[in-house]
Motif scaffolding. Sequence first.
Motif, mmCIF file in Angstrom:
data_model
loop_
_atom_site.group_PDB
_atom_site.id
_atom_site.type_symbol
_atom_site.label_atom_id
_atom_site.label_comp_id
_atom_site.label_asym_id
_atom_site.label_seq_id
_atom_site.Cartn_x
_atom_site.Cartn_y
_atom_site.Cartn_z
ATOM 1 N N ASN A 1 64.144 67.780 31.723
ATOM 2 C CA ASN A 1 65.109 66.786 32.195
ATOM 3 C C ASN A 1 65.009 65.476 31.423
ATOM 4 O O ASN A 1 66.012 64.791 31.196
ATOM 5 C CB ASN A 1 64.943 66.536 33.696
ATOM 6 N N GLU A 2 63.806 65.119 30.978
ATOM 7 C CA GLU A 2 63.649 63.905 30.179
ATOM 8 C C GLU A 2 64.323 64.066 28.824
ATOM 9 O O GLU A 2 64.944 63.125 28.309
ATOM 10 C CB GLU A 2 62.175 63.572 30.008
ATOM 11 N N CYS A 3 64.168 65.255 28.225
ATOM 12 C CA CYS A 3 64.831 65.517 26.945
ATOM 13 C C CYS A 3 66.343 65.434 27.092
ATOM 14 O O CYS A 3 67.031 64.856 26.244
ATOM 15 C CB CYS A 3 64.428 66.910 26.431
ATOM 16 N N GLU A 4 66.862 66.000 28.176
ATOM 17 C CA GLU A 4 68.304 65.985 28.403
ATOM 18 C C GLU A 4 68.821 64.567 28.607
ATOM 19 O O GLU A 4 69.883 64.201 28.094
ATOM 20 C CB GLU A 4 68.629 66.851 29.619
ATOM 21 N N GLN A 5 68.072 63.754 29.342
ATOM 22 C CA GLN A 5 68.496 62.377 29.586
ATOM 23 C C GLN A 5 68.494 61.567 28.296
ATOM 24 O O GLN A 5 69.408 60.769 28.046
ATOM 25 C CB GLN A 5 67.565 61.732 30.615
ATOM 26 N N LEU A 6 67.484 61.777 27.479
ATOM 27 C CA LEU A 6 67.398 61.055 26.219
ATOM 28 C C LEU A 6 68.498 61.489 25.266
ATOM 29 O O LEU A 6 69.125 60.657 24.594
ATOM 30 C CB LEU A 6 66.021 61.281 25.590
#
Length: 309
Positions: free
Chosen positions: A283-288
Motif C-alpha cells: 500500500n505504501e508503494c501504491e500511494q507513492l
Amino acid sequence: DLAAAAAADGDDLDQDQEGPAAAANGDLDADHTAAAAAGSSEGDKAPWKPSWVRGGGGRGRENAGGKHRGIDPIIPVEDPEIIKMLVEFYGVEDSFPLATHLITRSMEAAYPKRLYYVNDSLLSLLLADEREALKITATGLKLFERHELRGKETGKCQYRIAQEGLPFLLPHVTKQVLRLGTSDFLRLLTEKNLPLVVPGEDSVDAAANVPSKQAPLTTPAVIEQLAKMESGGAVALLEEEAARKLGLAATAEESGGALAVNAPLAISVWRTRASLSVLVAKNECEQLAEKIRSAQGKVKQQGTQQKVE
C-alpha cells in the motif's frame, strides 16, 4: 511524570509497520525467536556486555535483573563491530550520533534483530533512571533491521534501513543510495522486484527468482550507480532533478531535515547480484506511485494550458 514522559516520547518515535501494539509485543518477541539462530549463524560472535540496562524489563537478564519478566530491557548498542559495519556500509556521516544513540531490546543475540534511535532527551531520561522505576514497553525510532542475504549471496552488512526511520537517517547516508529517474522509480514501485544486468552474463534469466520476461534496469546512470553498490540493504529514491520537474523537490530549508518534502520519495530496498527488491508494504508503494502520477498529470495539464495561452 517520568513514566508519562517516556510513554509520550515512545509514542512519537516508535512507528513500526505493524503498529504500536505490535512494536510493544510482537516485535520484541520476534527478537528472541531469532536470537538463537542469529547467535549460531554469525560466526559464533558473542553478544556484547552493555554498560547500562534500563526499562525495567527482565527477559534475558542475568541474576534475575529487572522487575518485569515479560518485558525486554533496553540496552545501548555499544558493539564497535556493529557500529563500524553500519557506518562504513551506509557511509553514515559523523554528524549523526550513531555510536551513542542506538538501543536494542535483546540481550541474547550477537546481532540484535532491530536497532532503534533515541533522541537526547529520551537518552538522558533513560540514563537518569538508574533504579529502573520506569516500565517501558516500546520506545525509539526503528532505524535498522537485520536482514541477511540468502543462498549463495554474500554481503558486508547484516542490516537494512527500516522504512520508518529512513526519512530521519537519509540526510546522513552517503553510500548505498540509488537515484532513479521517474520511469525507473515508478517501475520499481509497481513491479516490486526488478532484475539487474549481471556482469559477464548476457541473459536476464540469471536473475534469481525473477521472470525472464521482465527487462532489467538498463539506464546508463543506474548501471553506473549499481556497479558501485554492495549487495545488501540500500535506498532507492527519485532523483532530485526529476522531483524538481514534478514539483516534488524539497526546498533548501527542508532538504536537510527529517521531514523533508522529498523524504517520502525514498524507499528501503534490497540489492542482490541479480535483482533489486522493495522492502516496503504494497500500500505504501501504491500511494507513492499515485503521488508521482498525480504530479505528472498536473505538469502535463500546466503545459497544455501554457500552449493554449
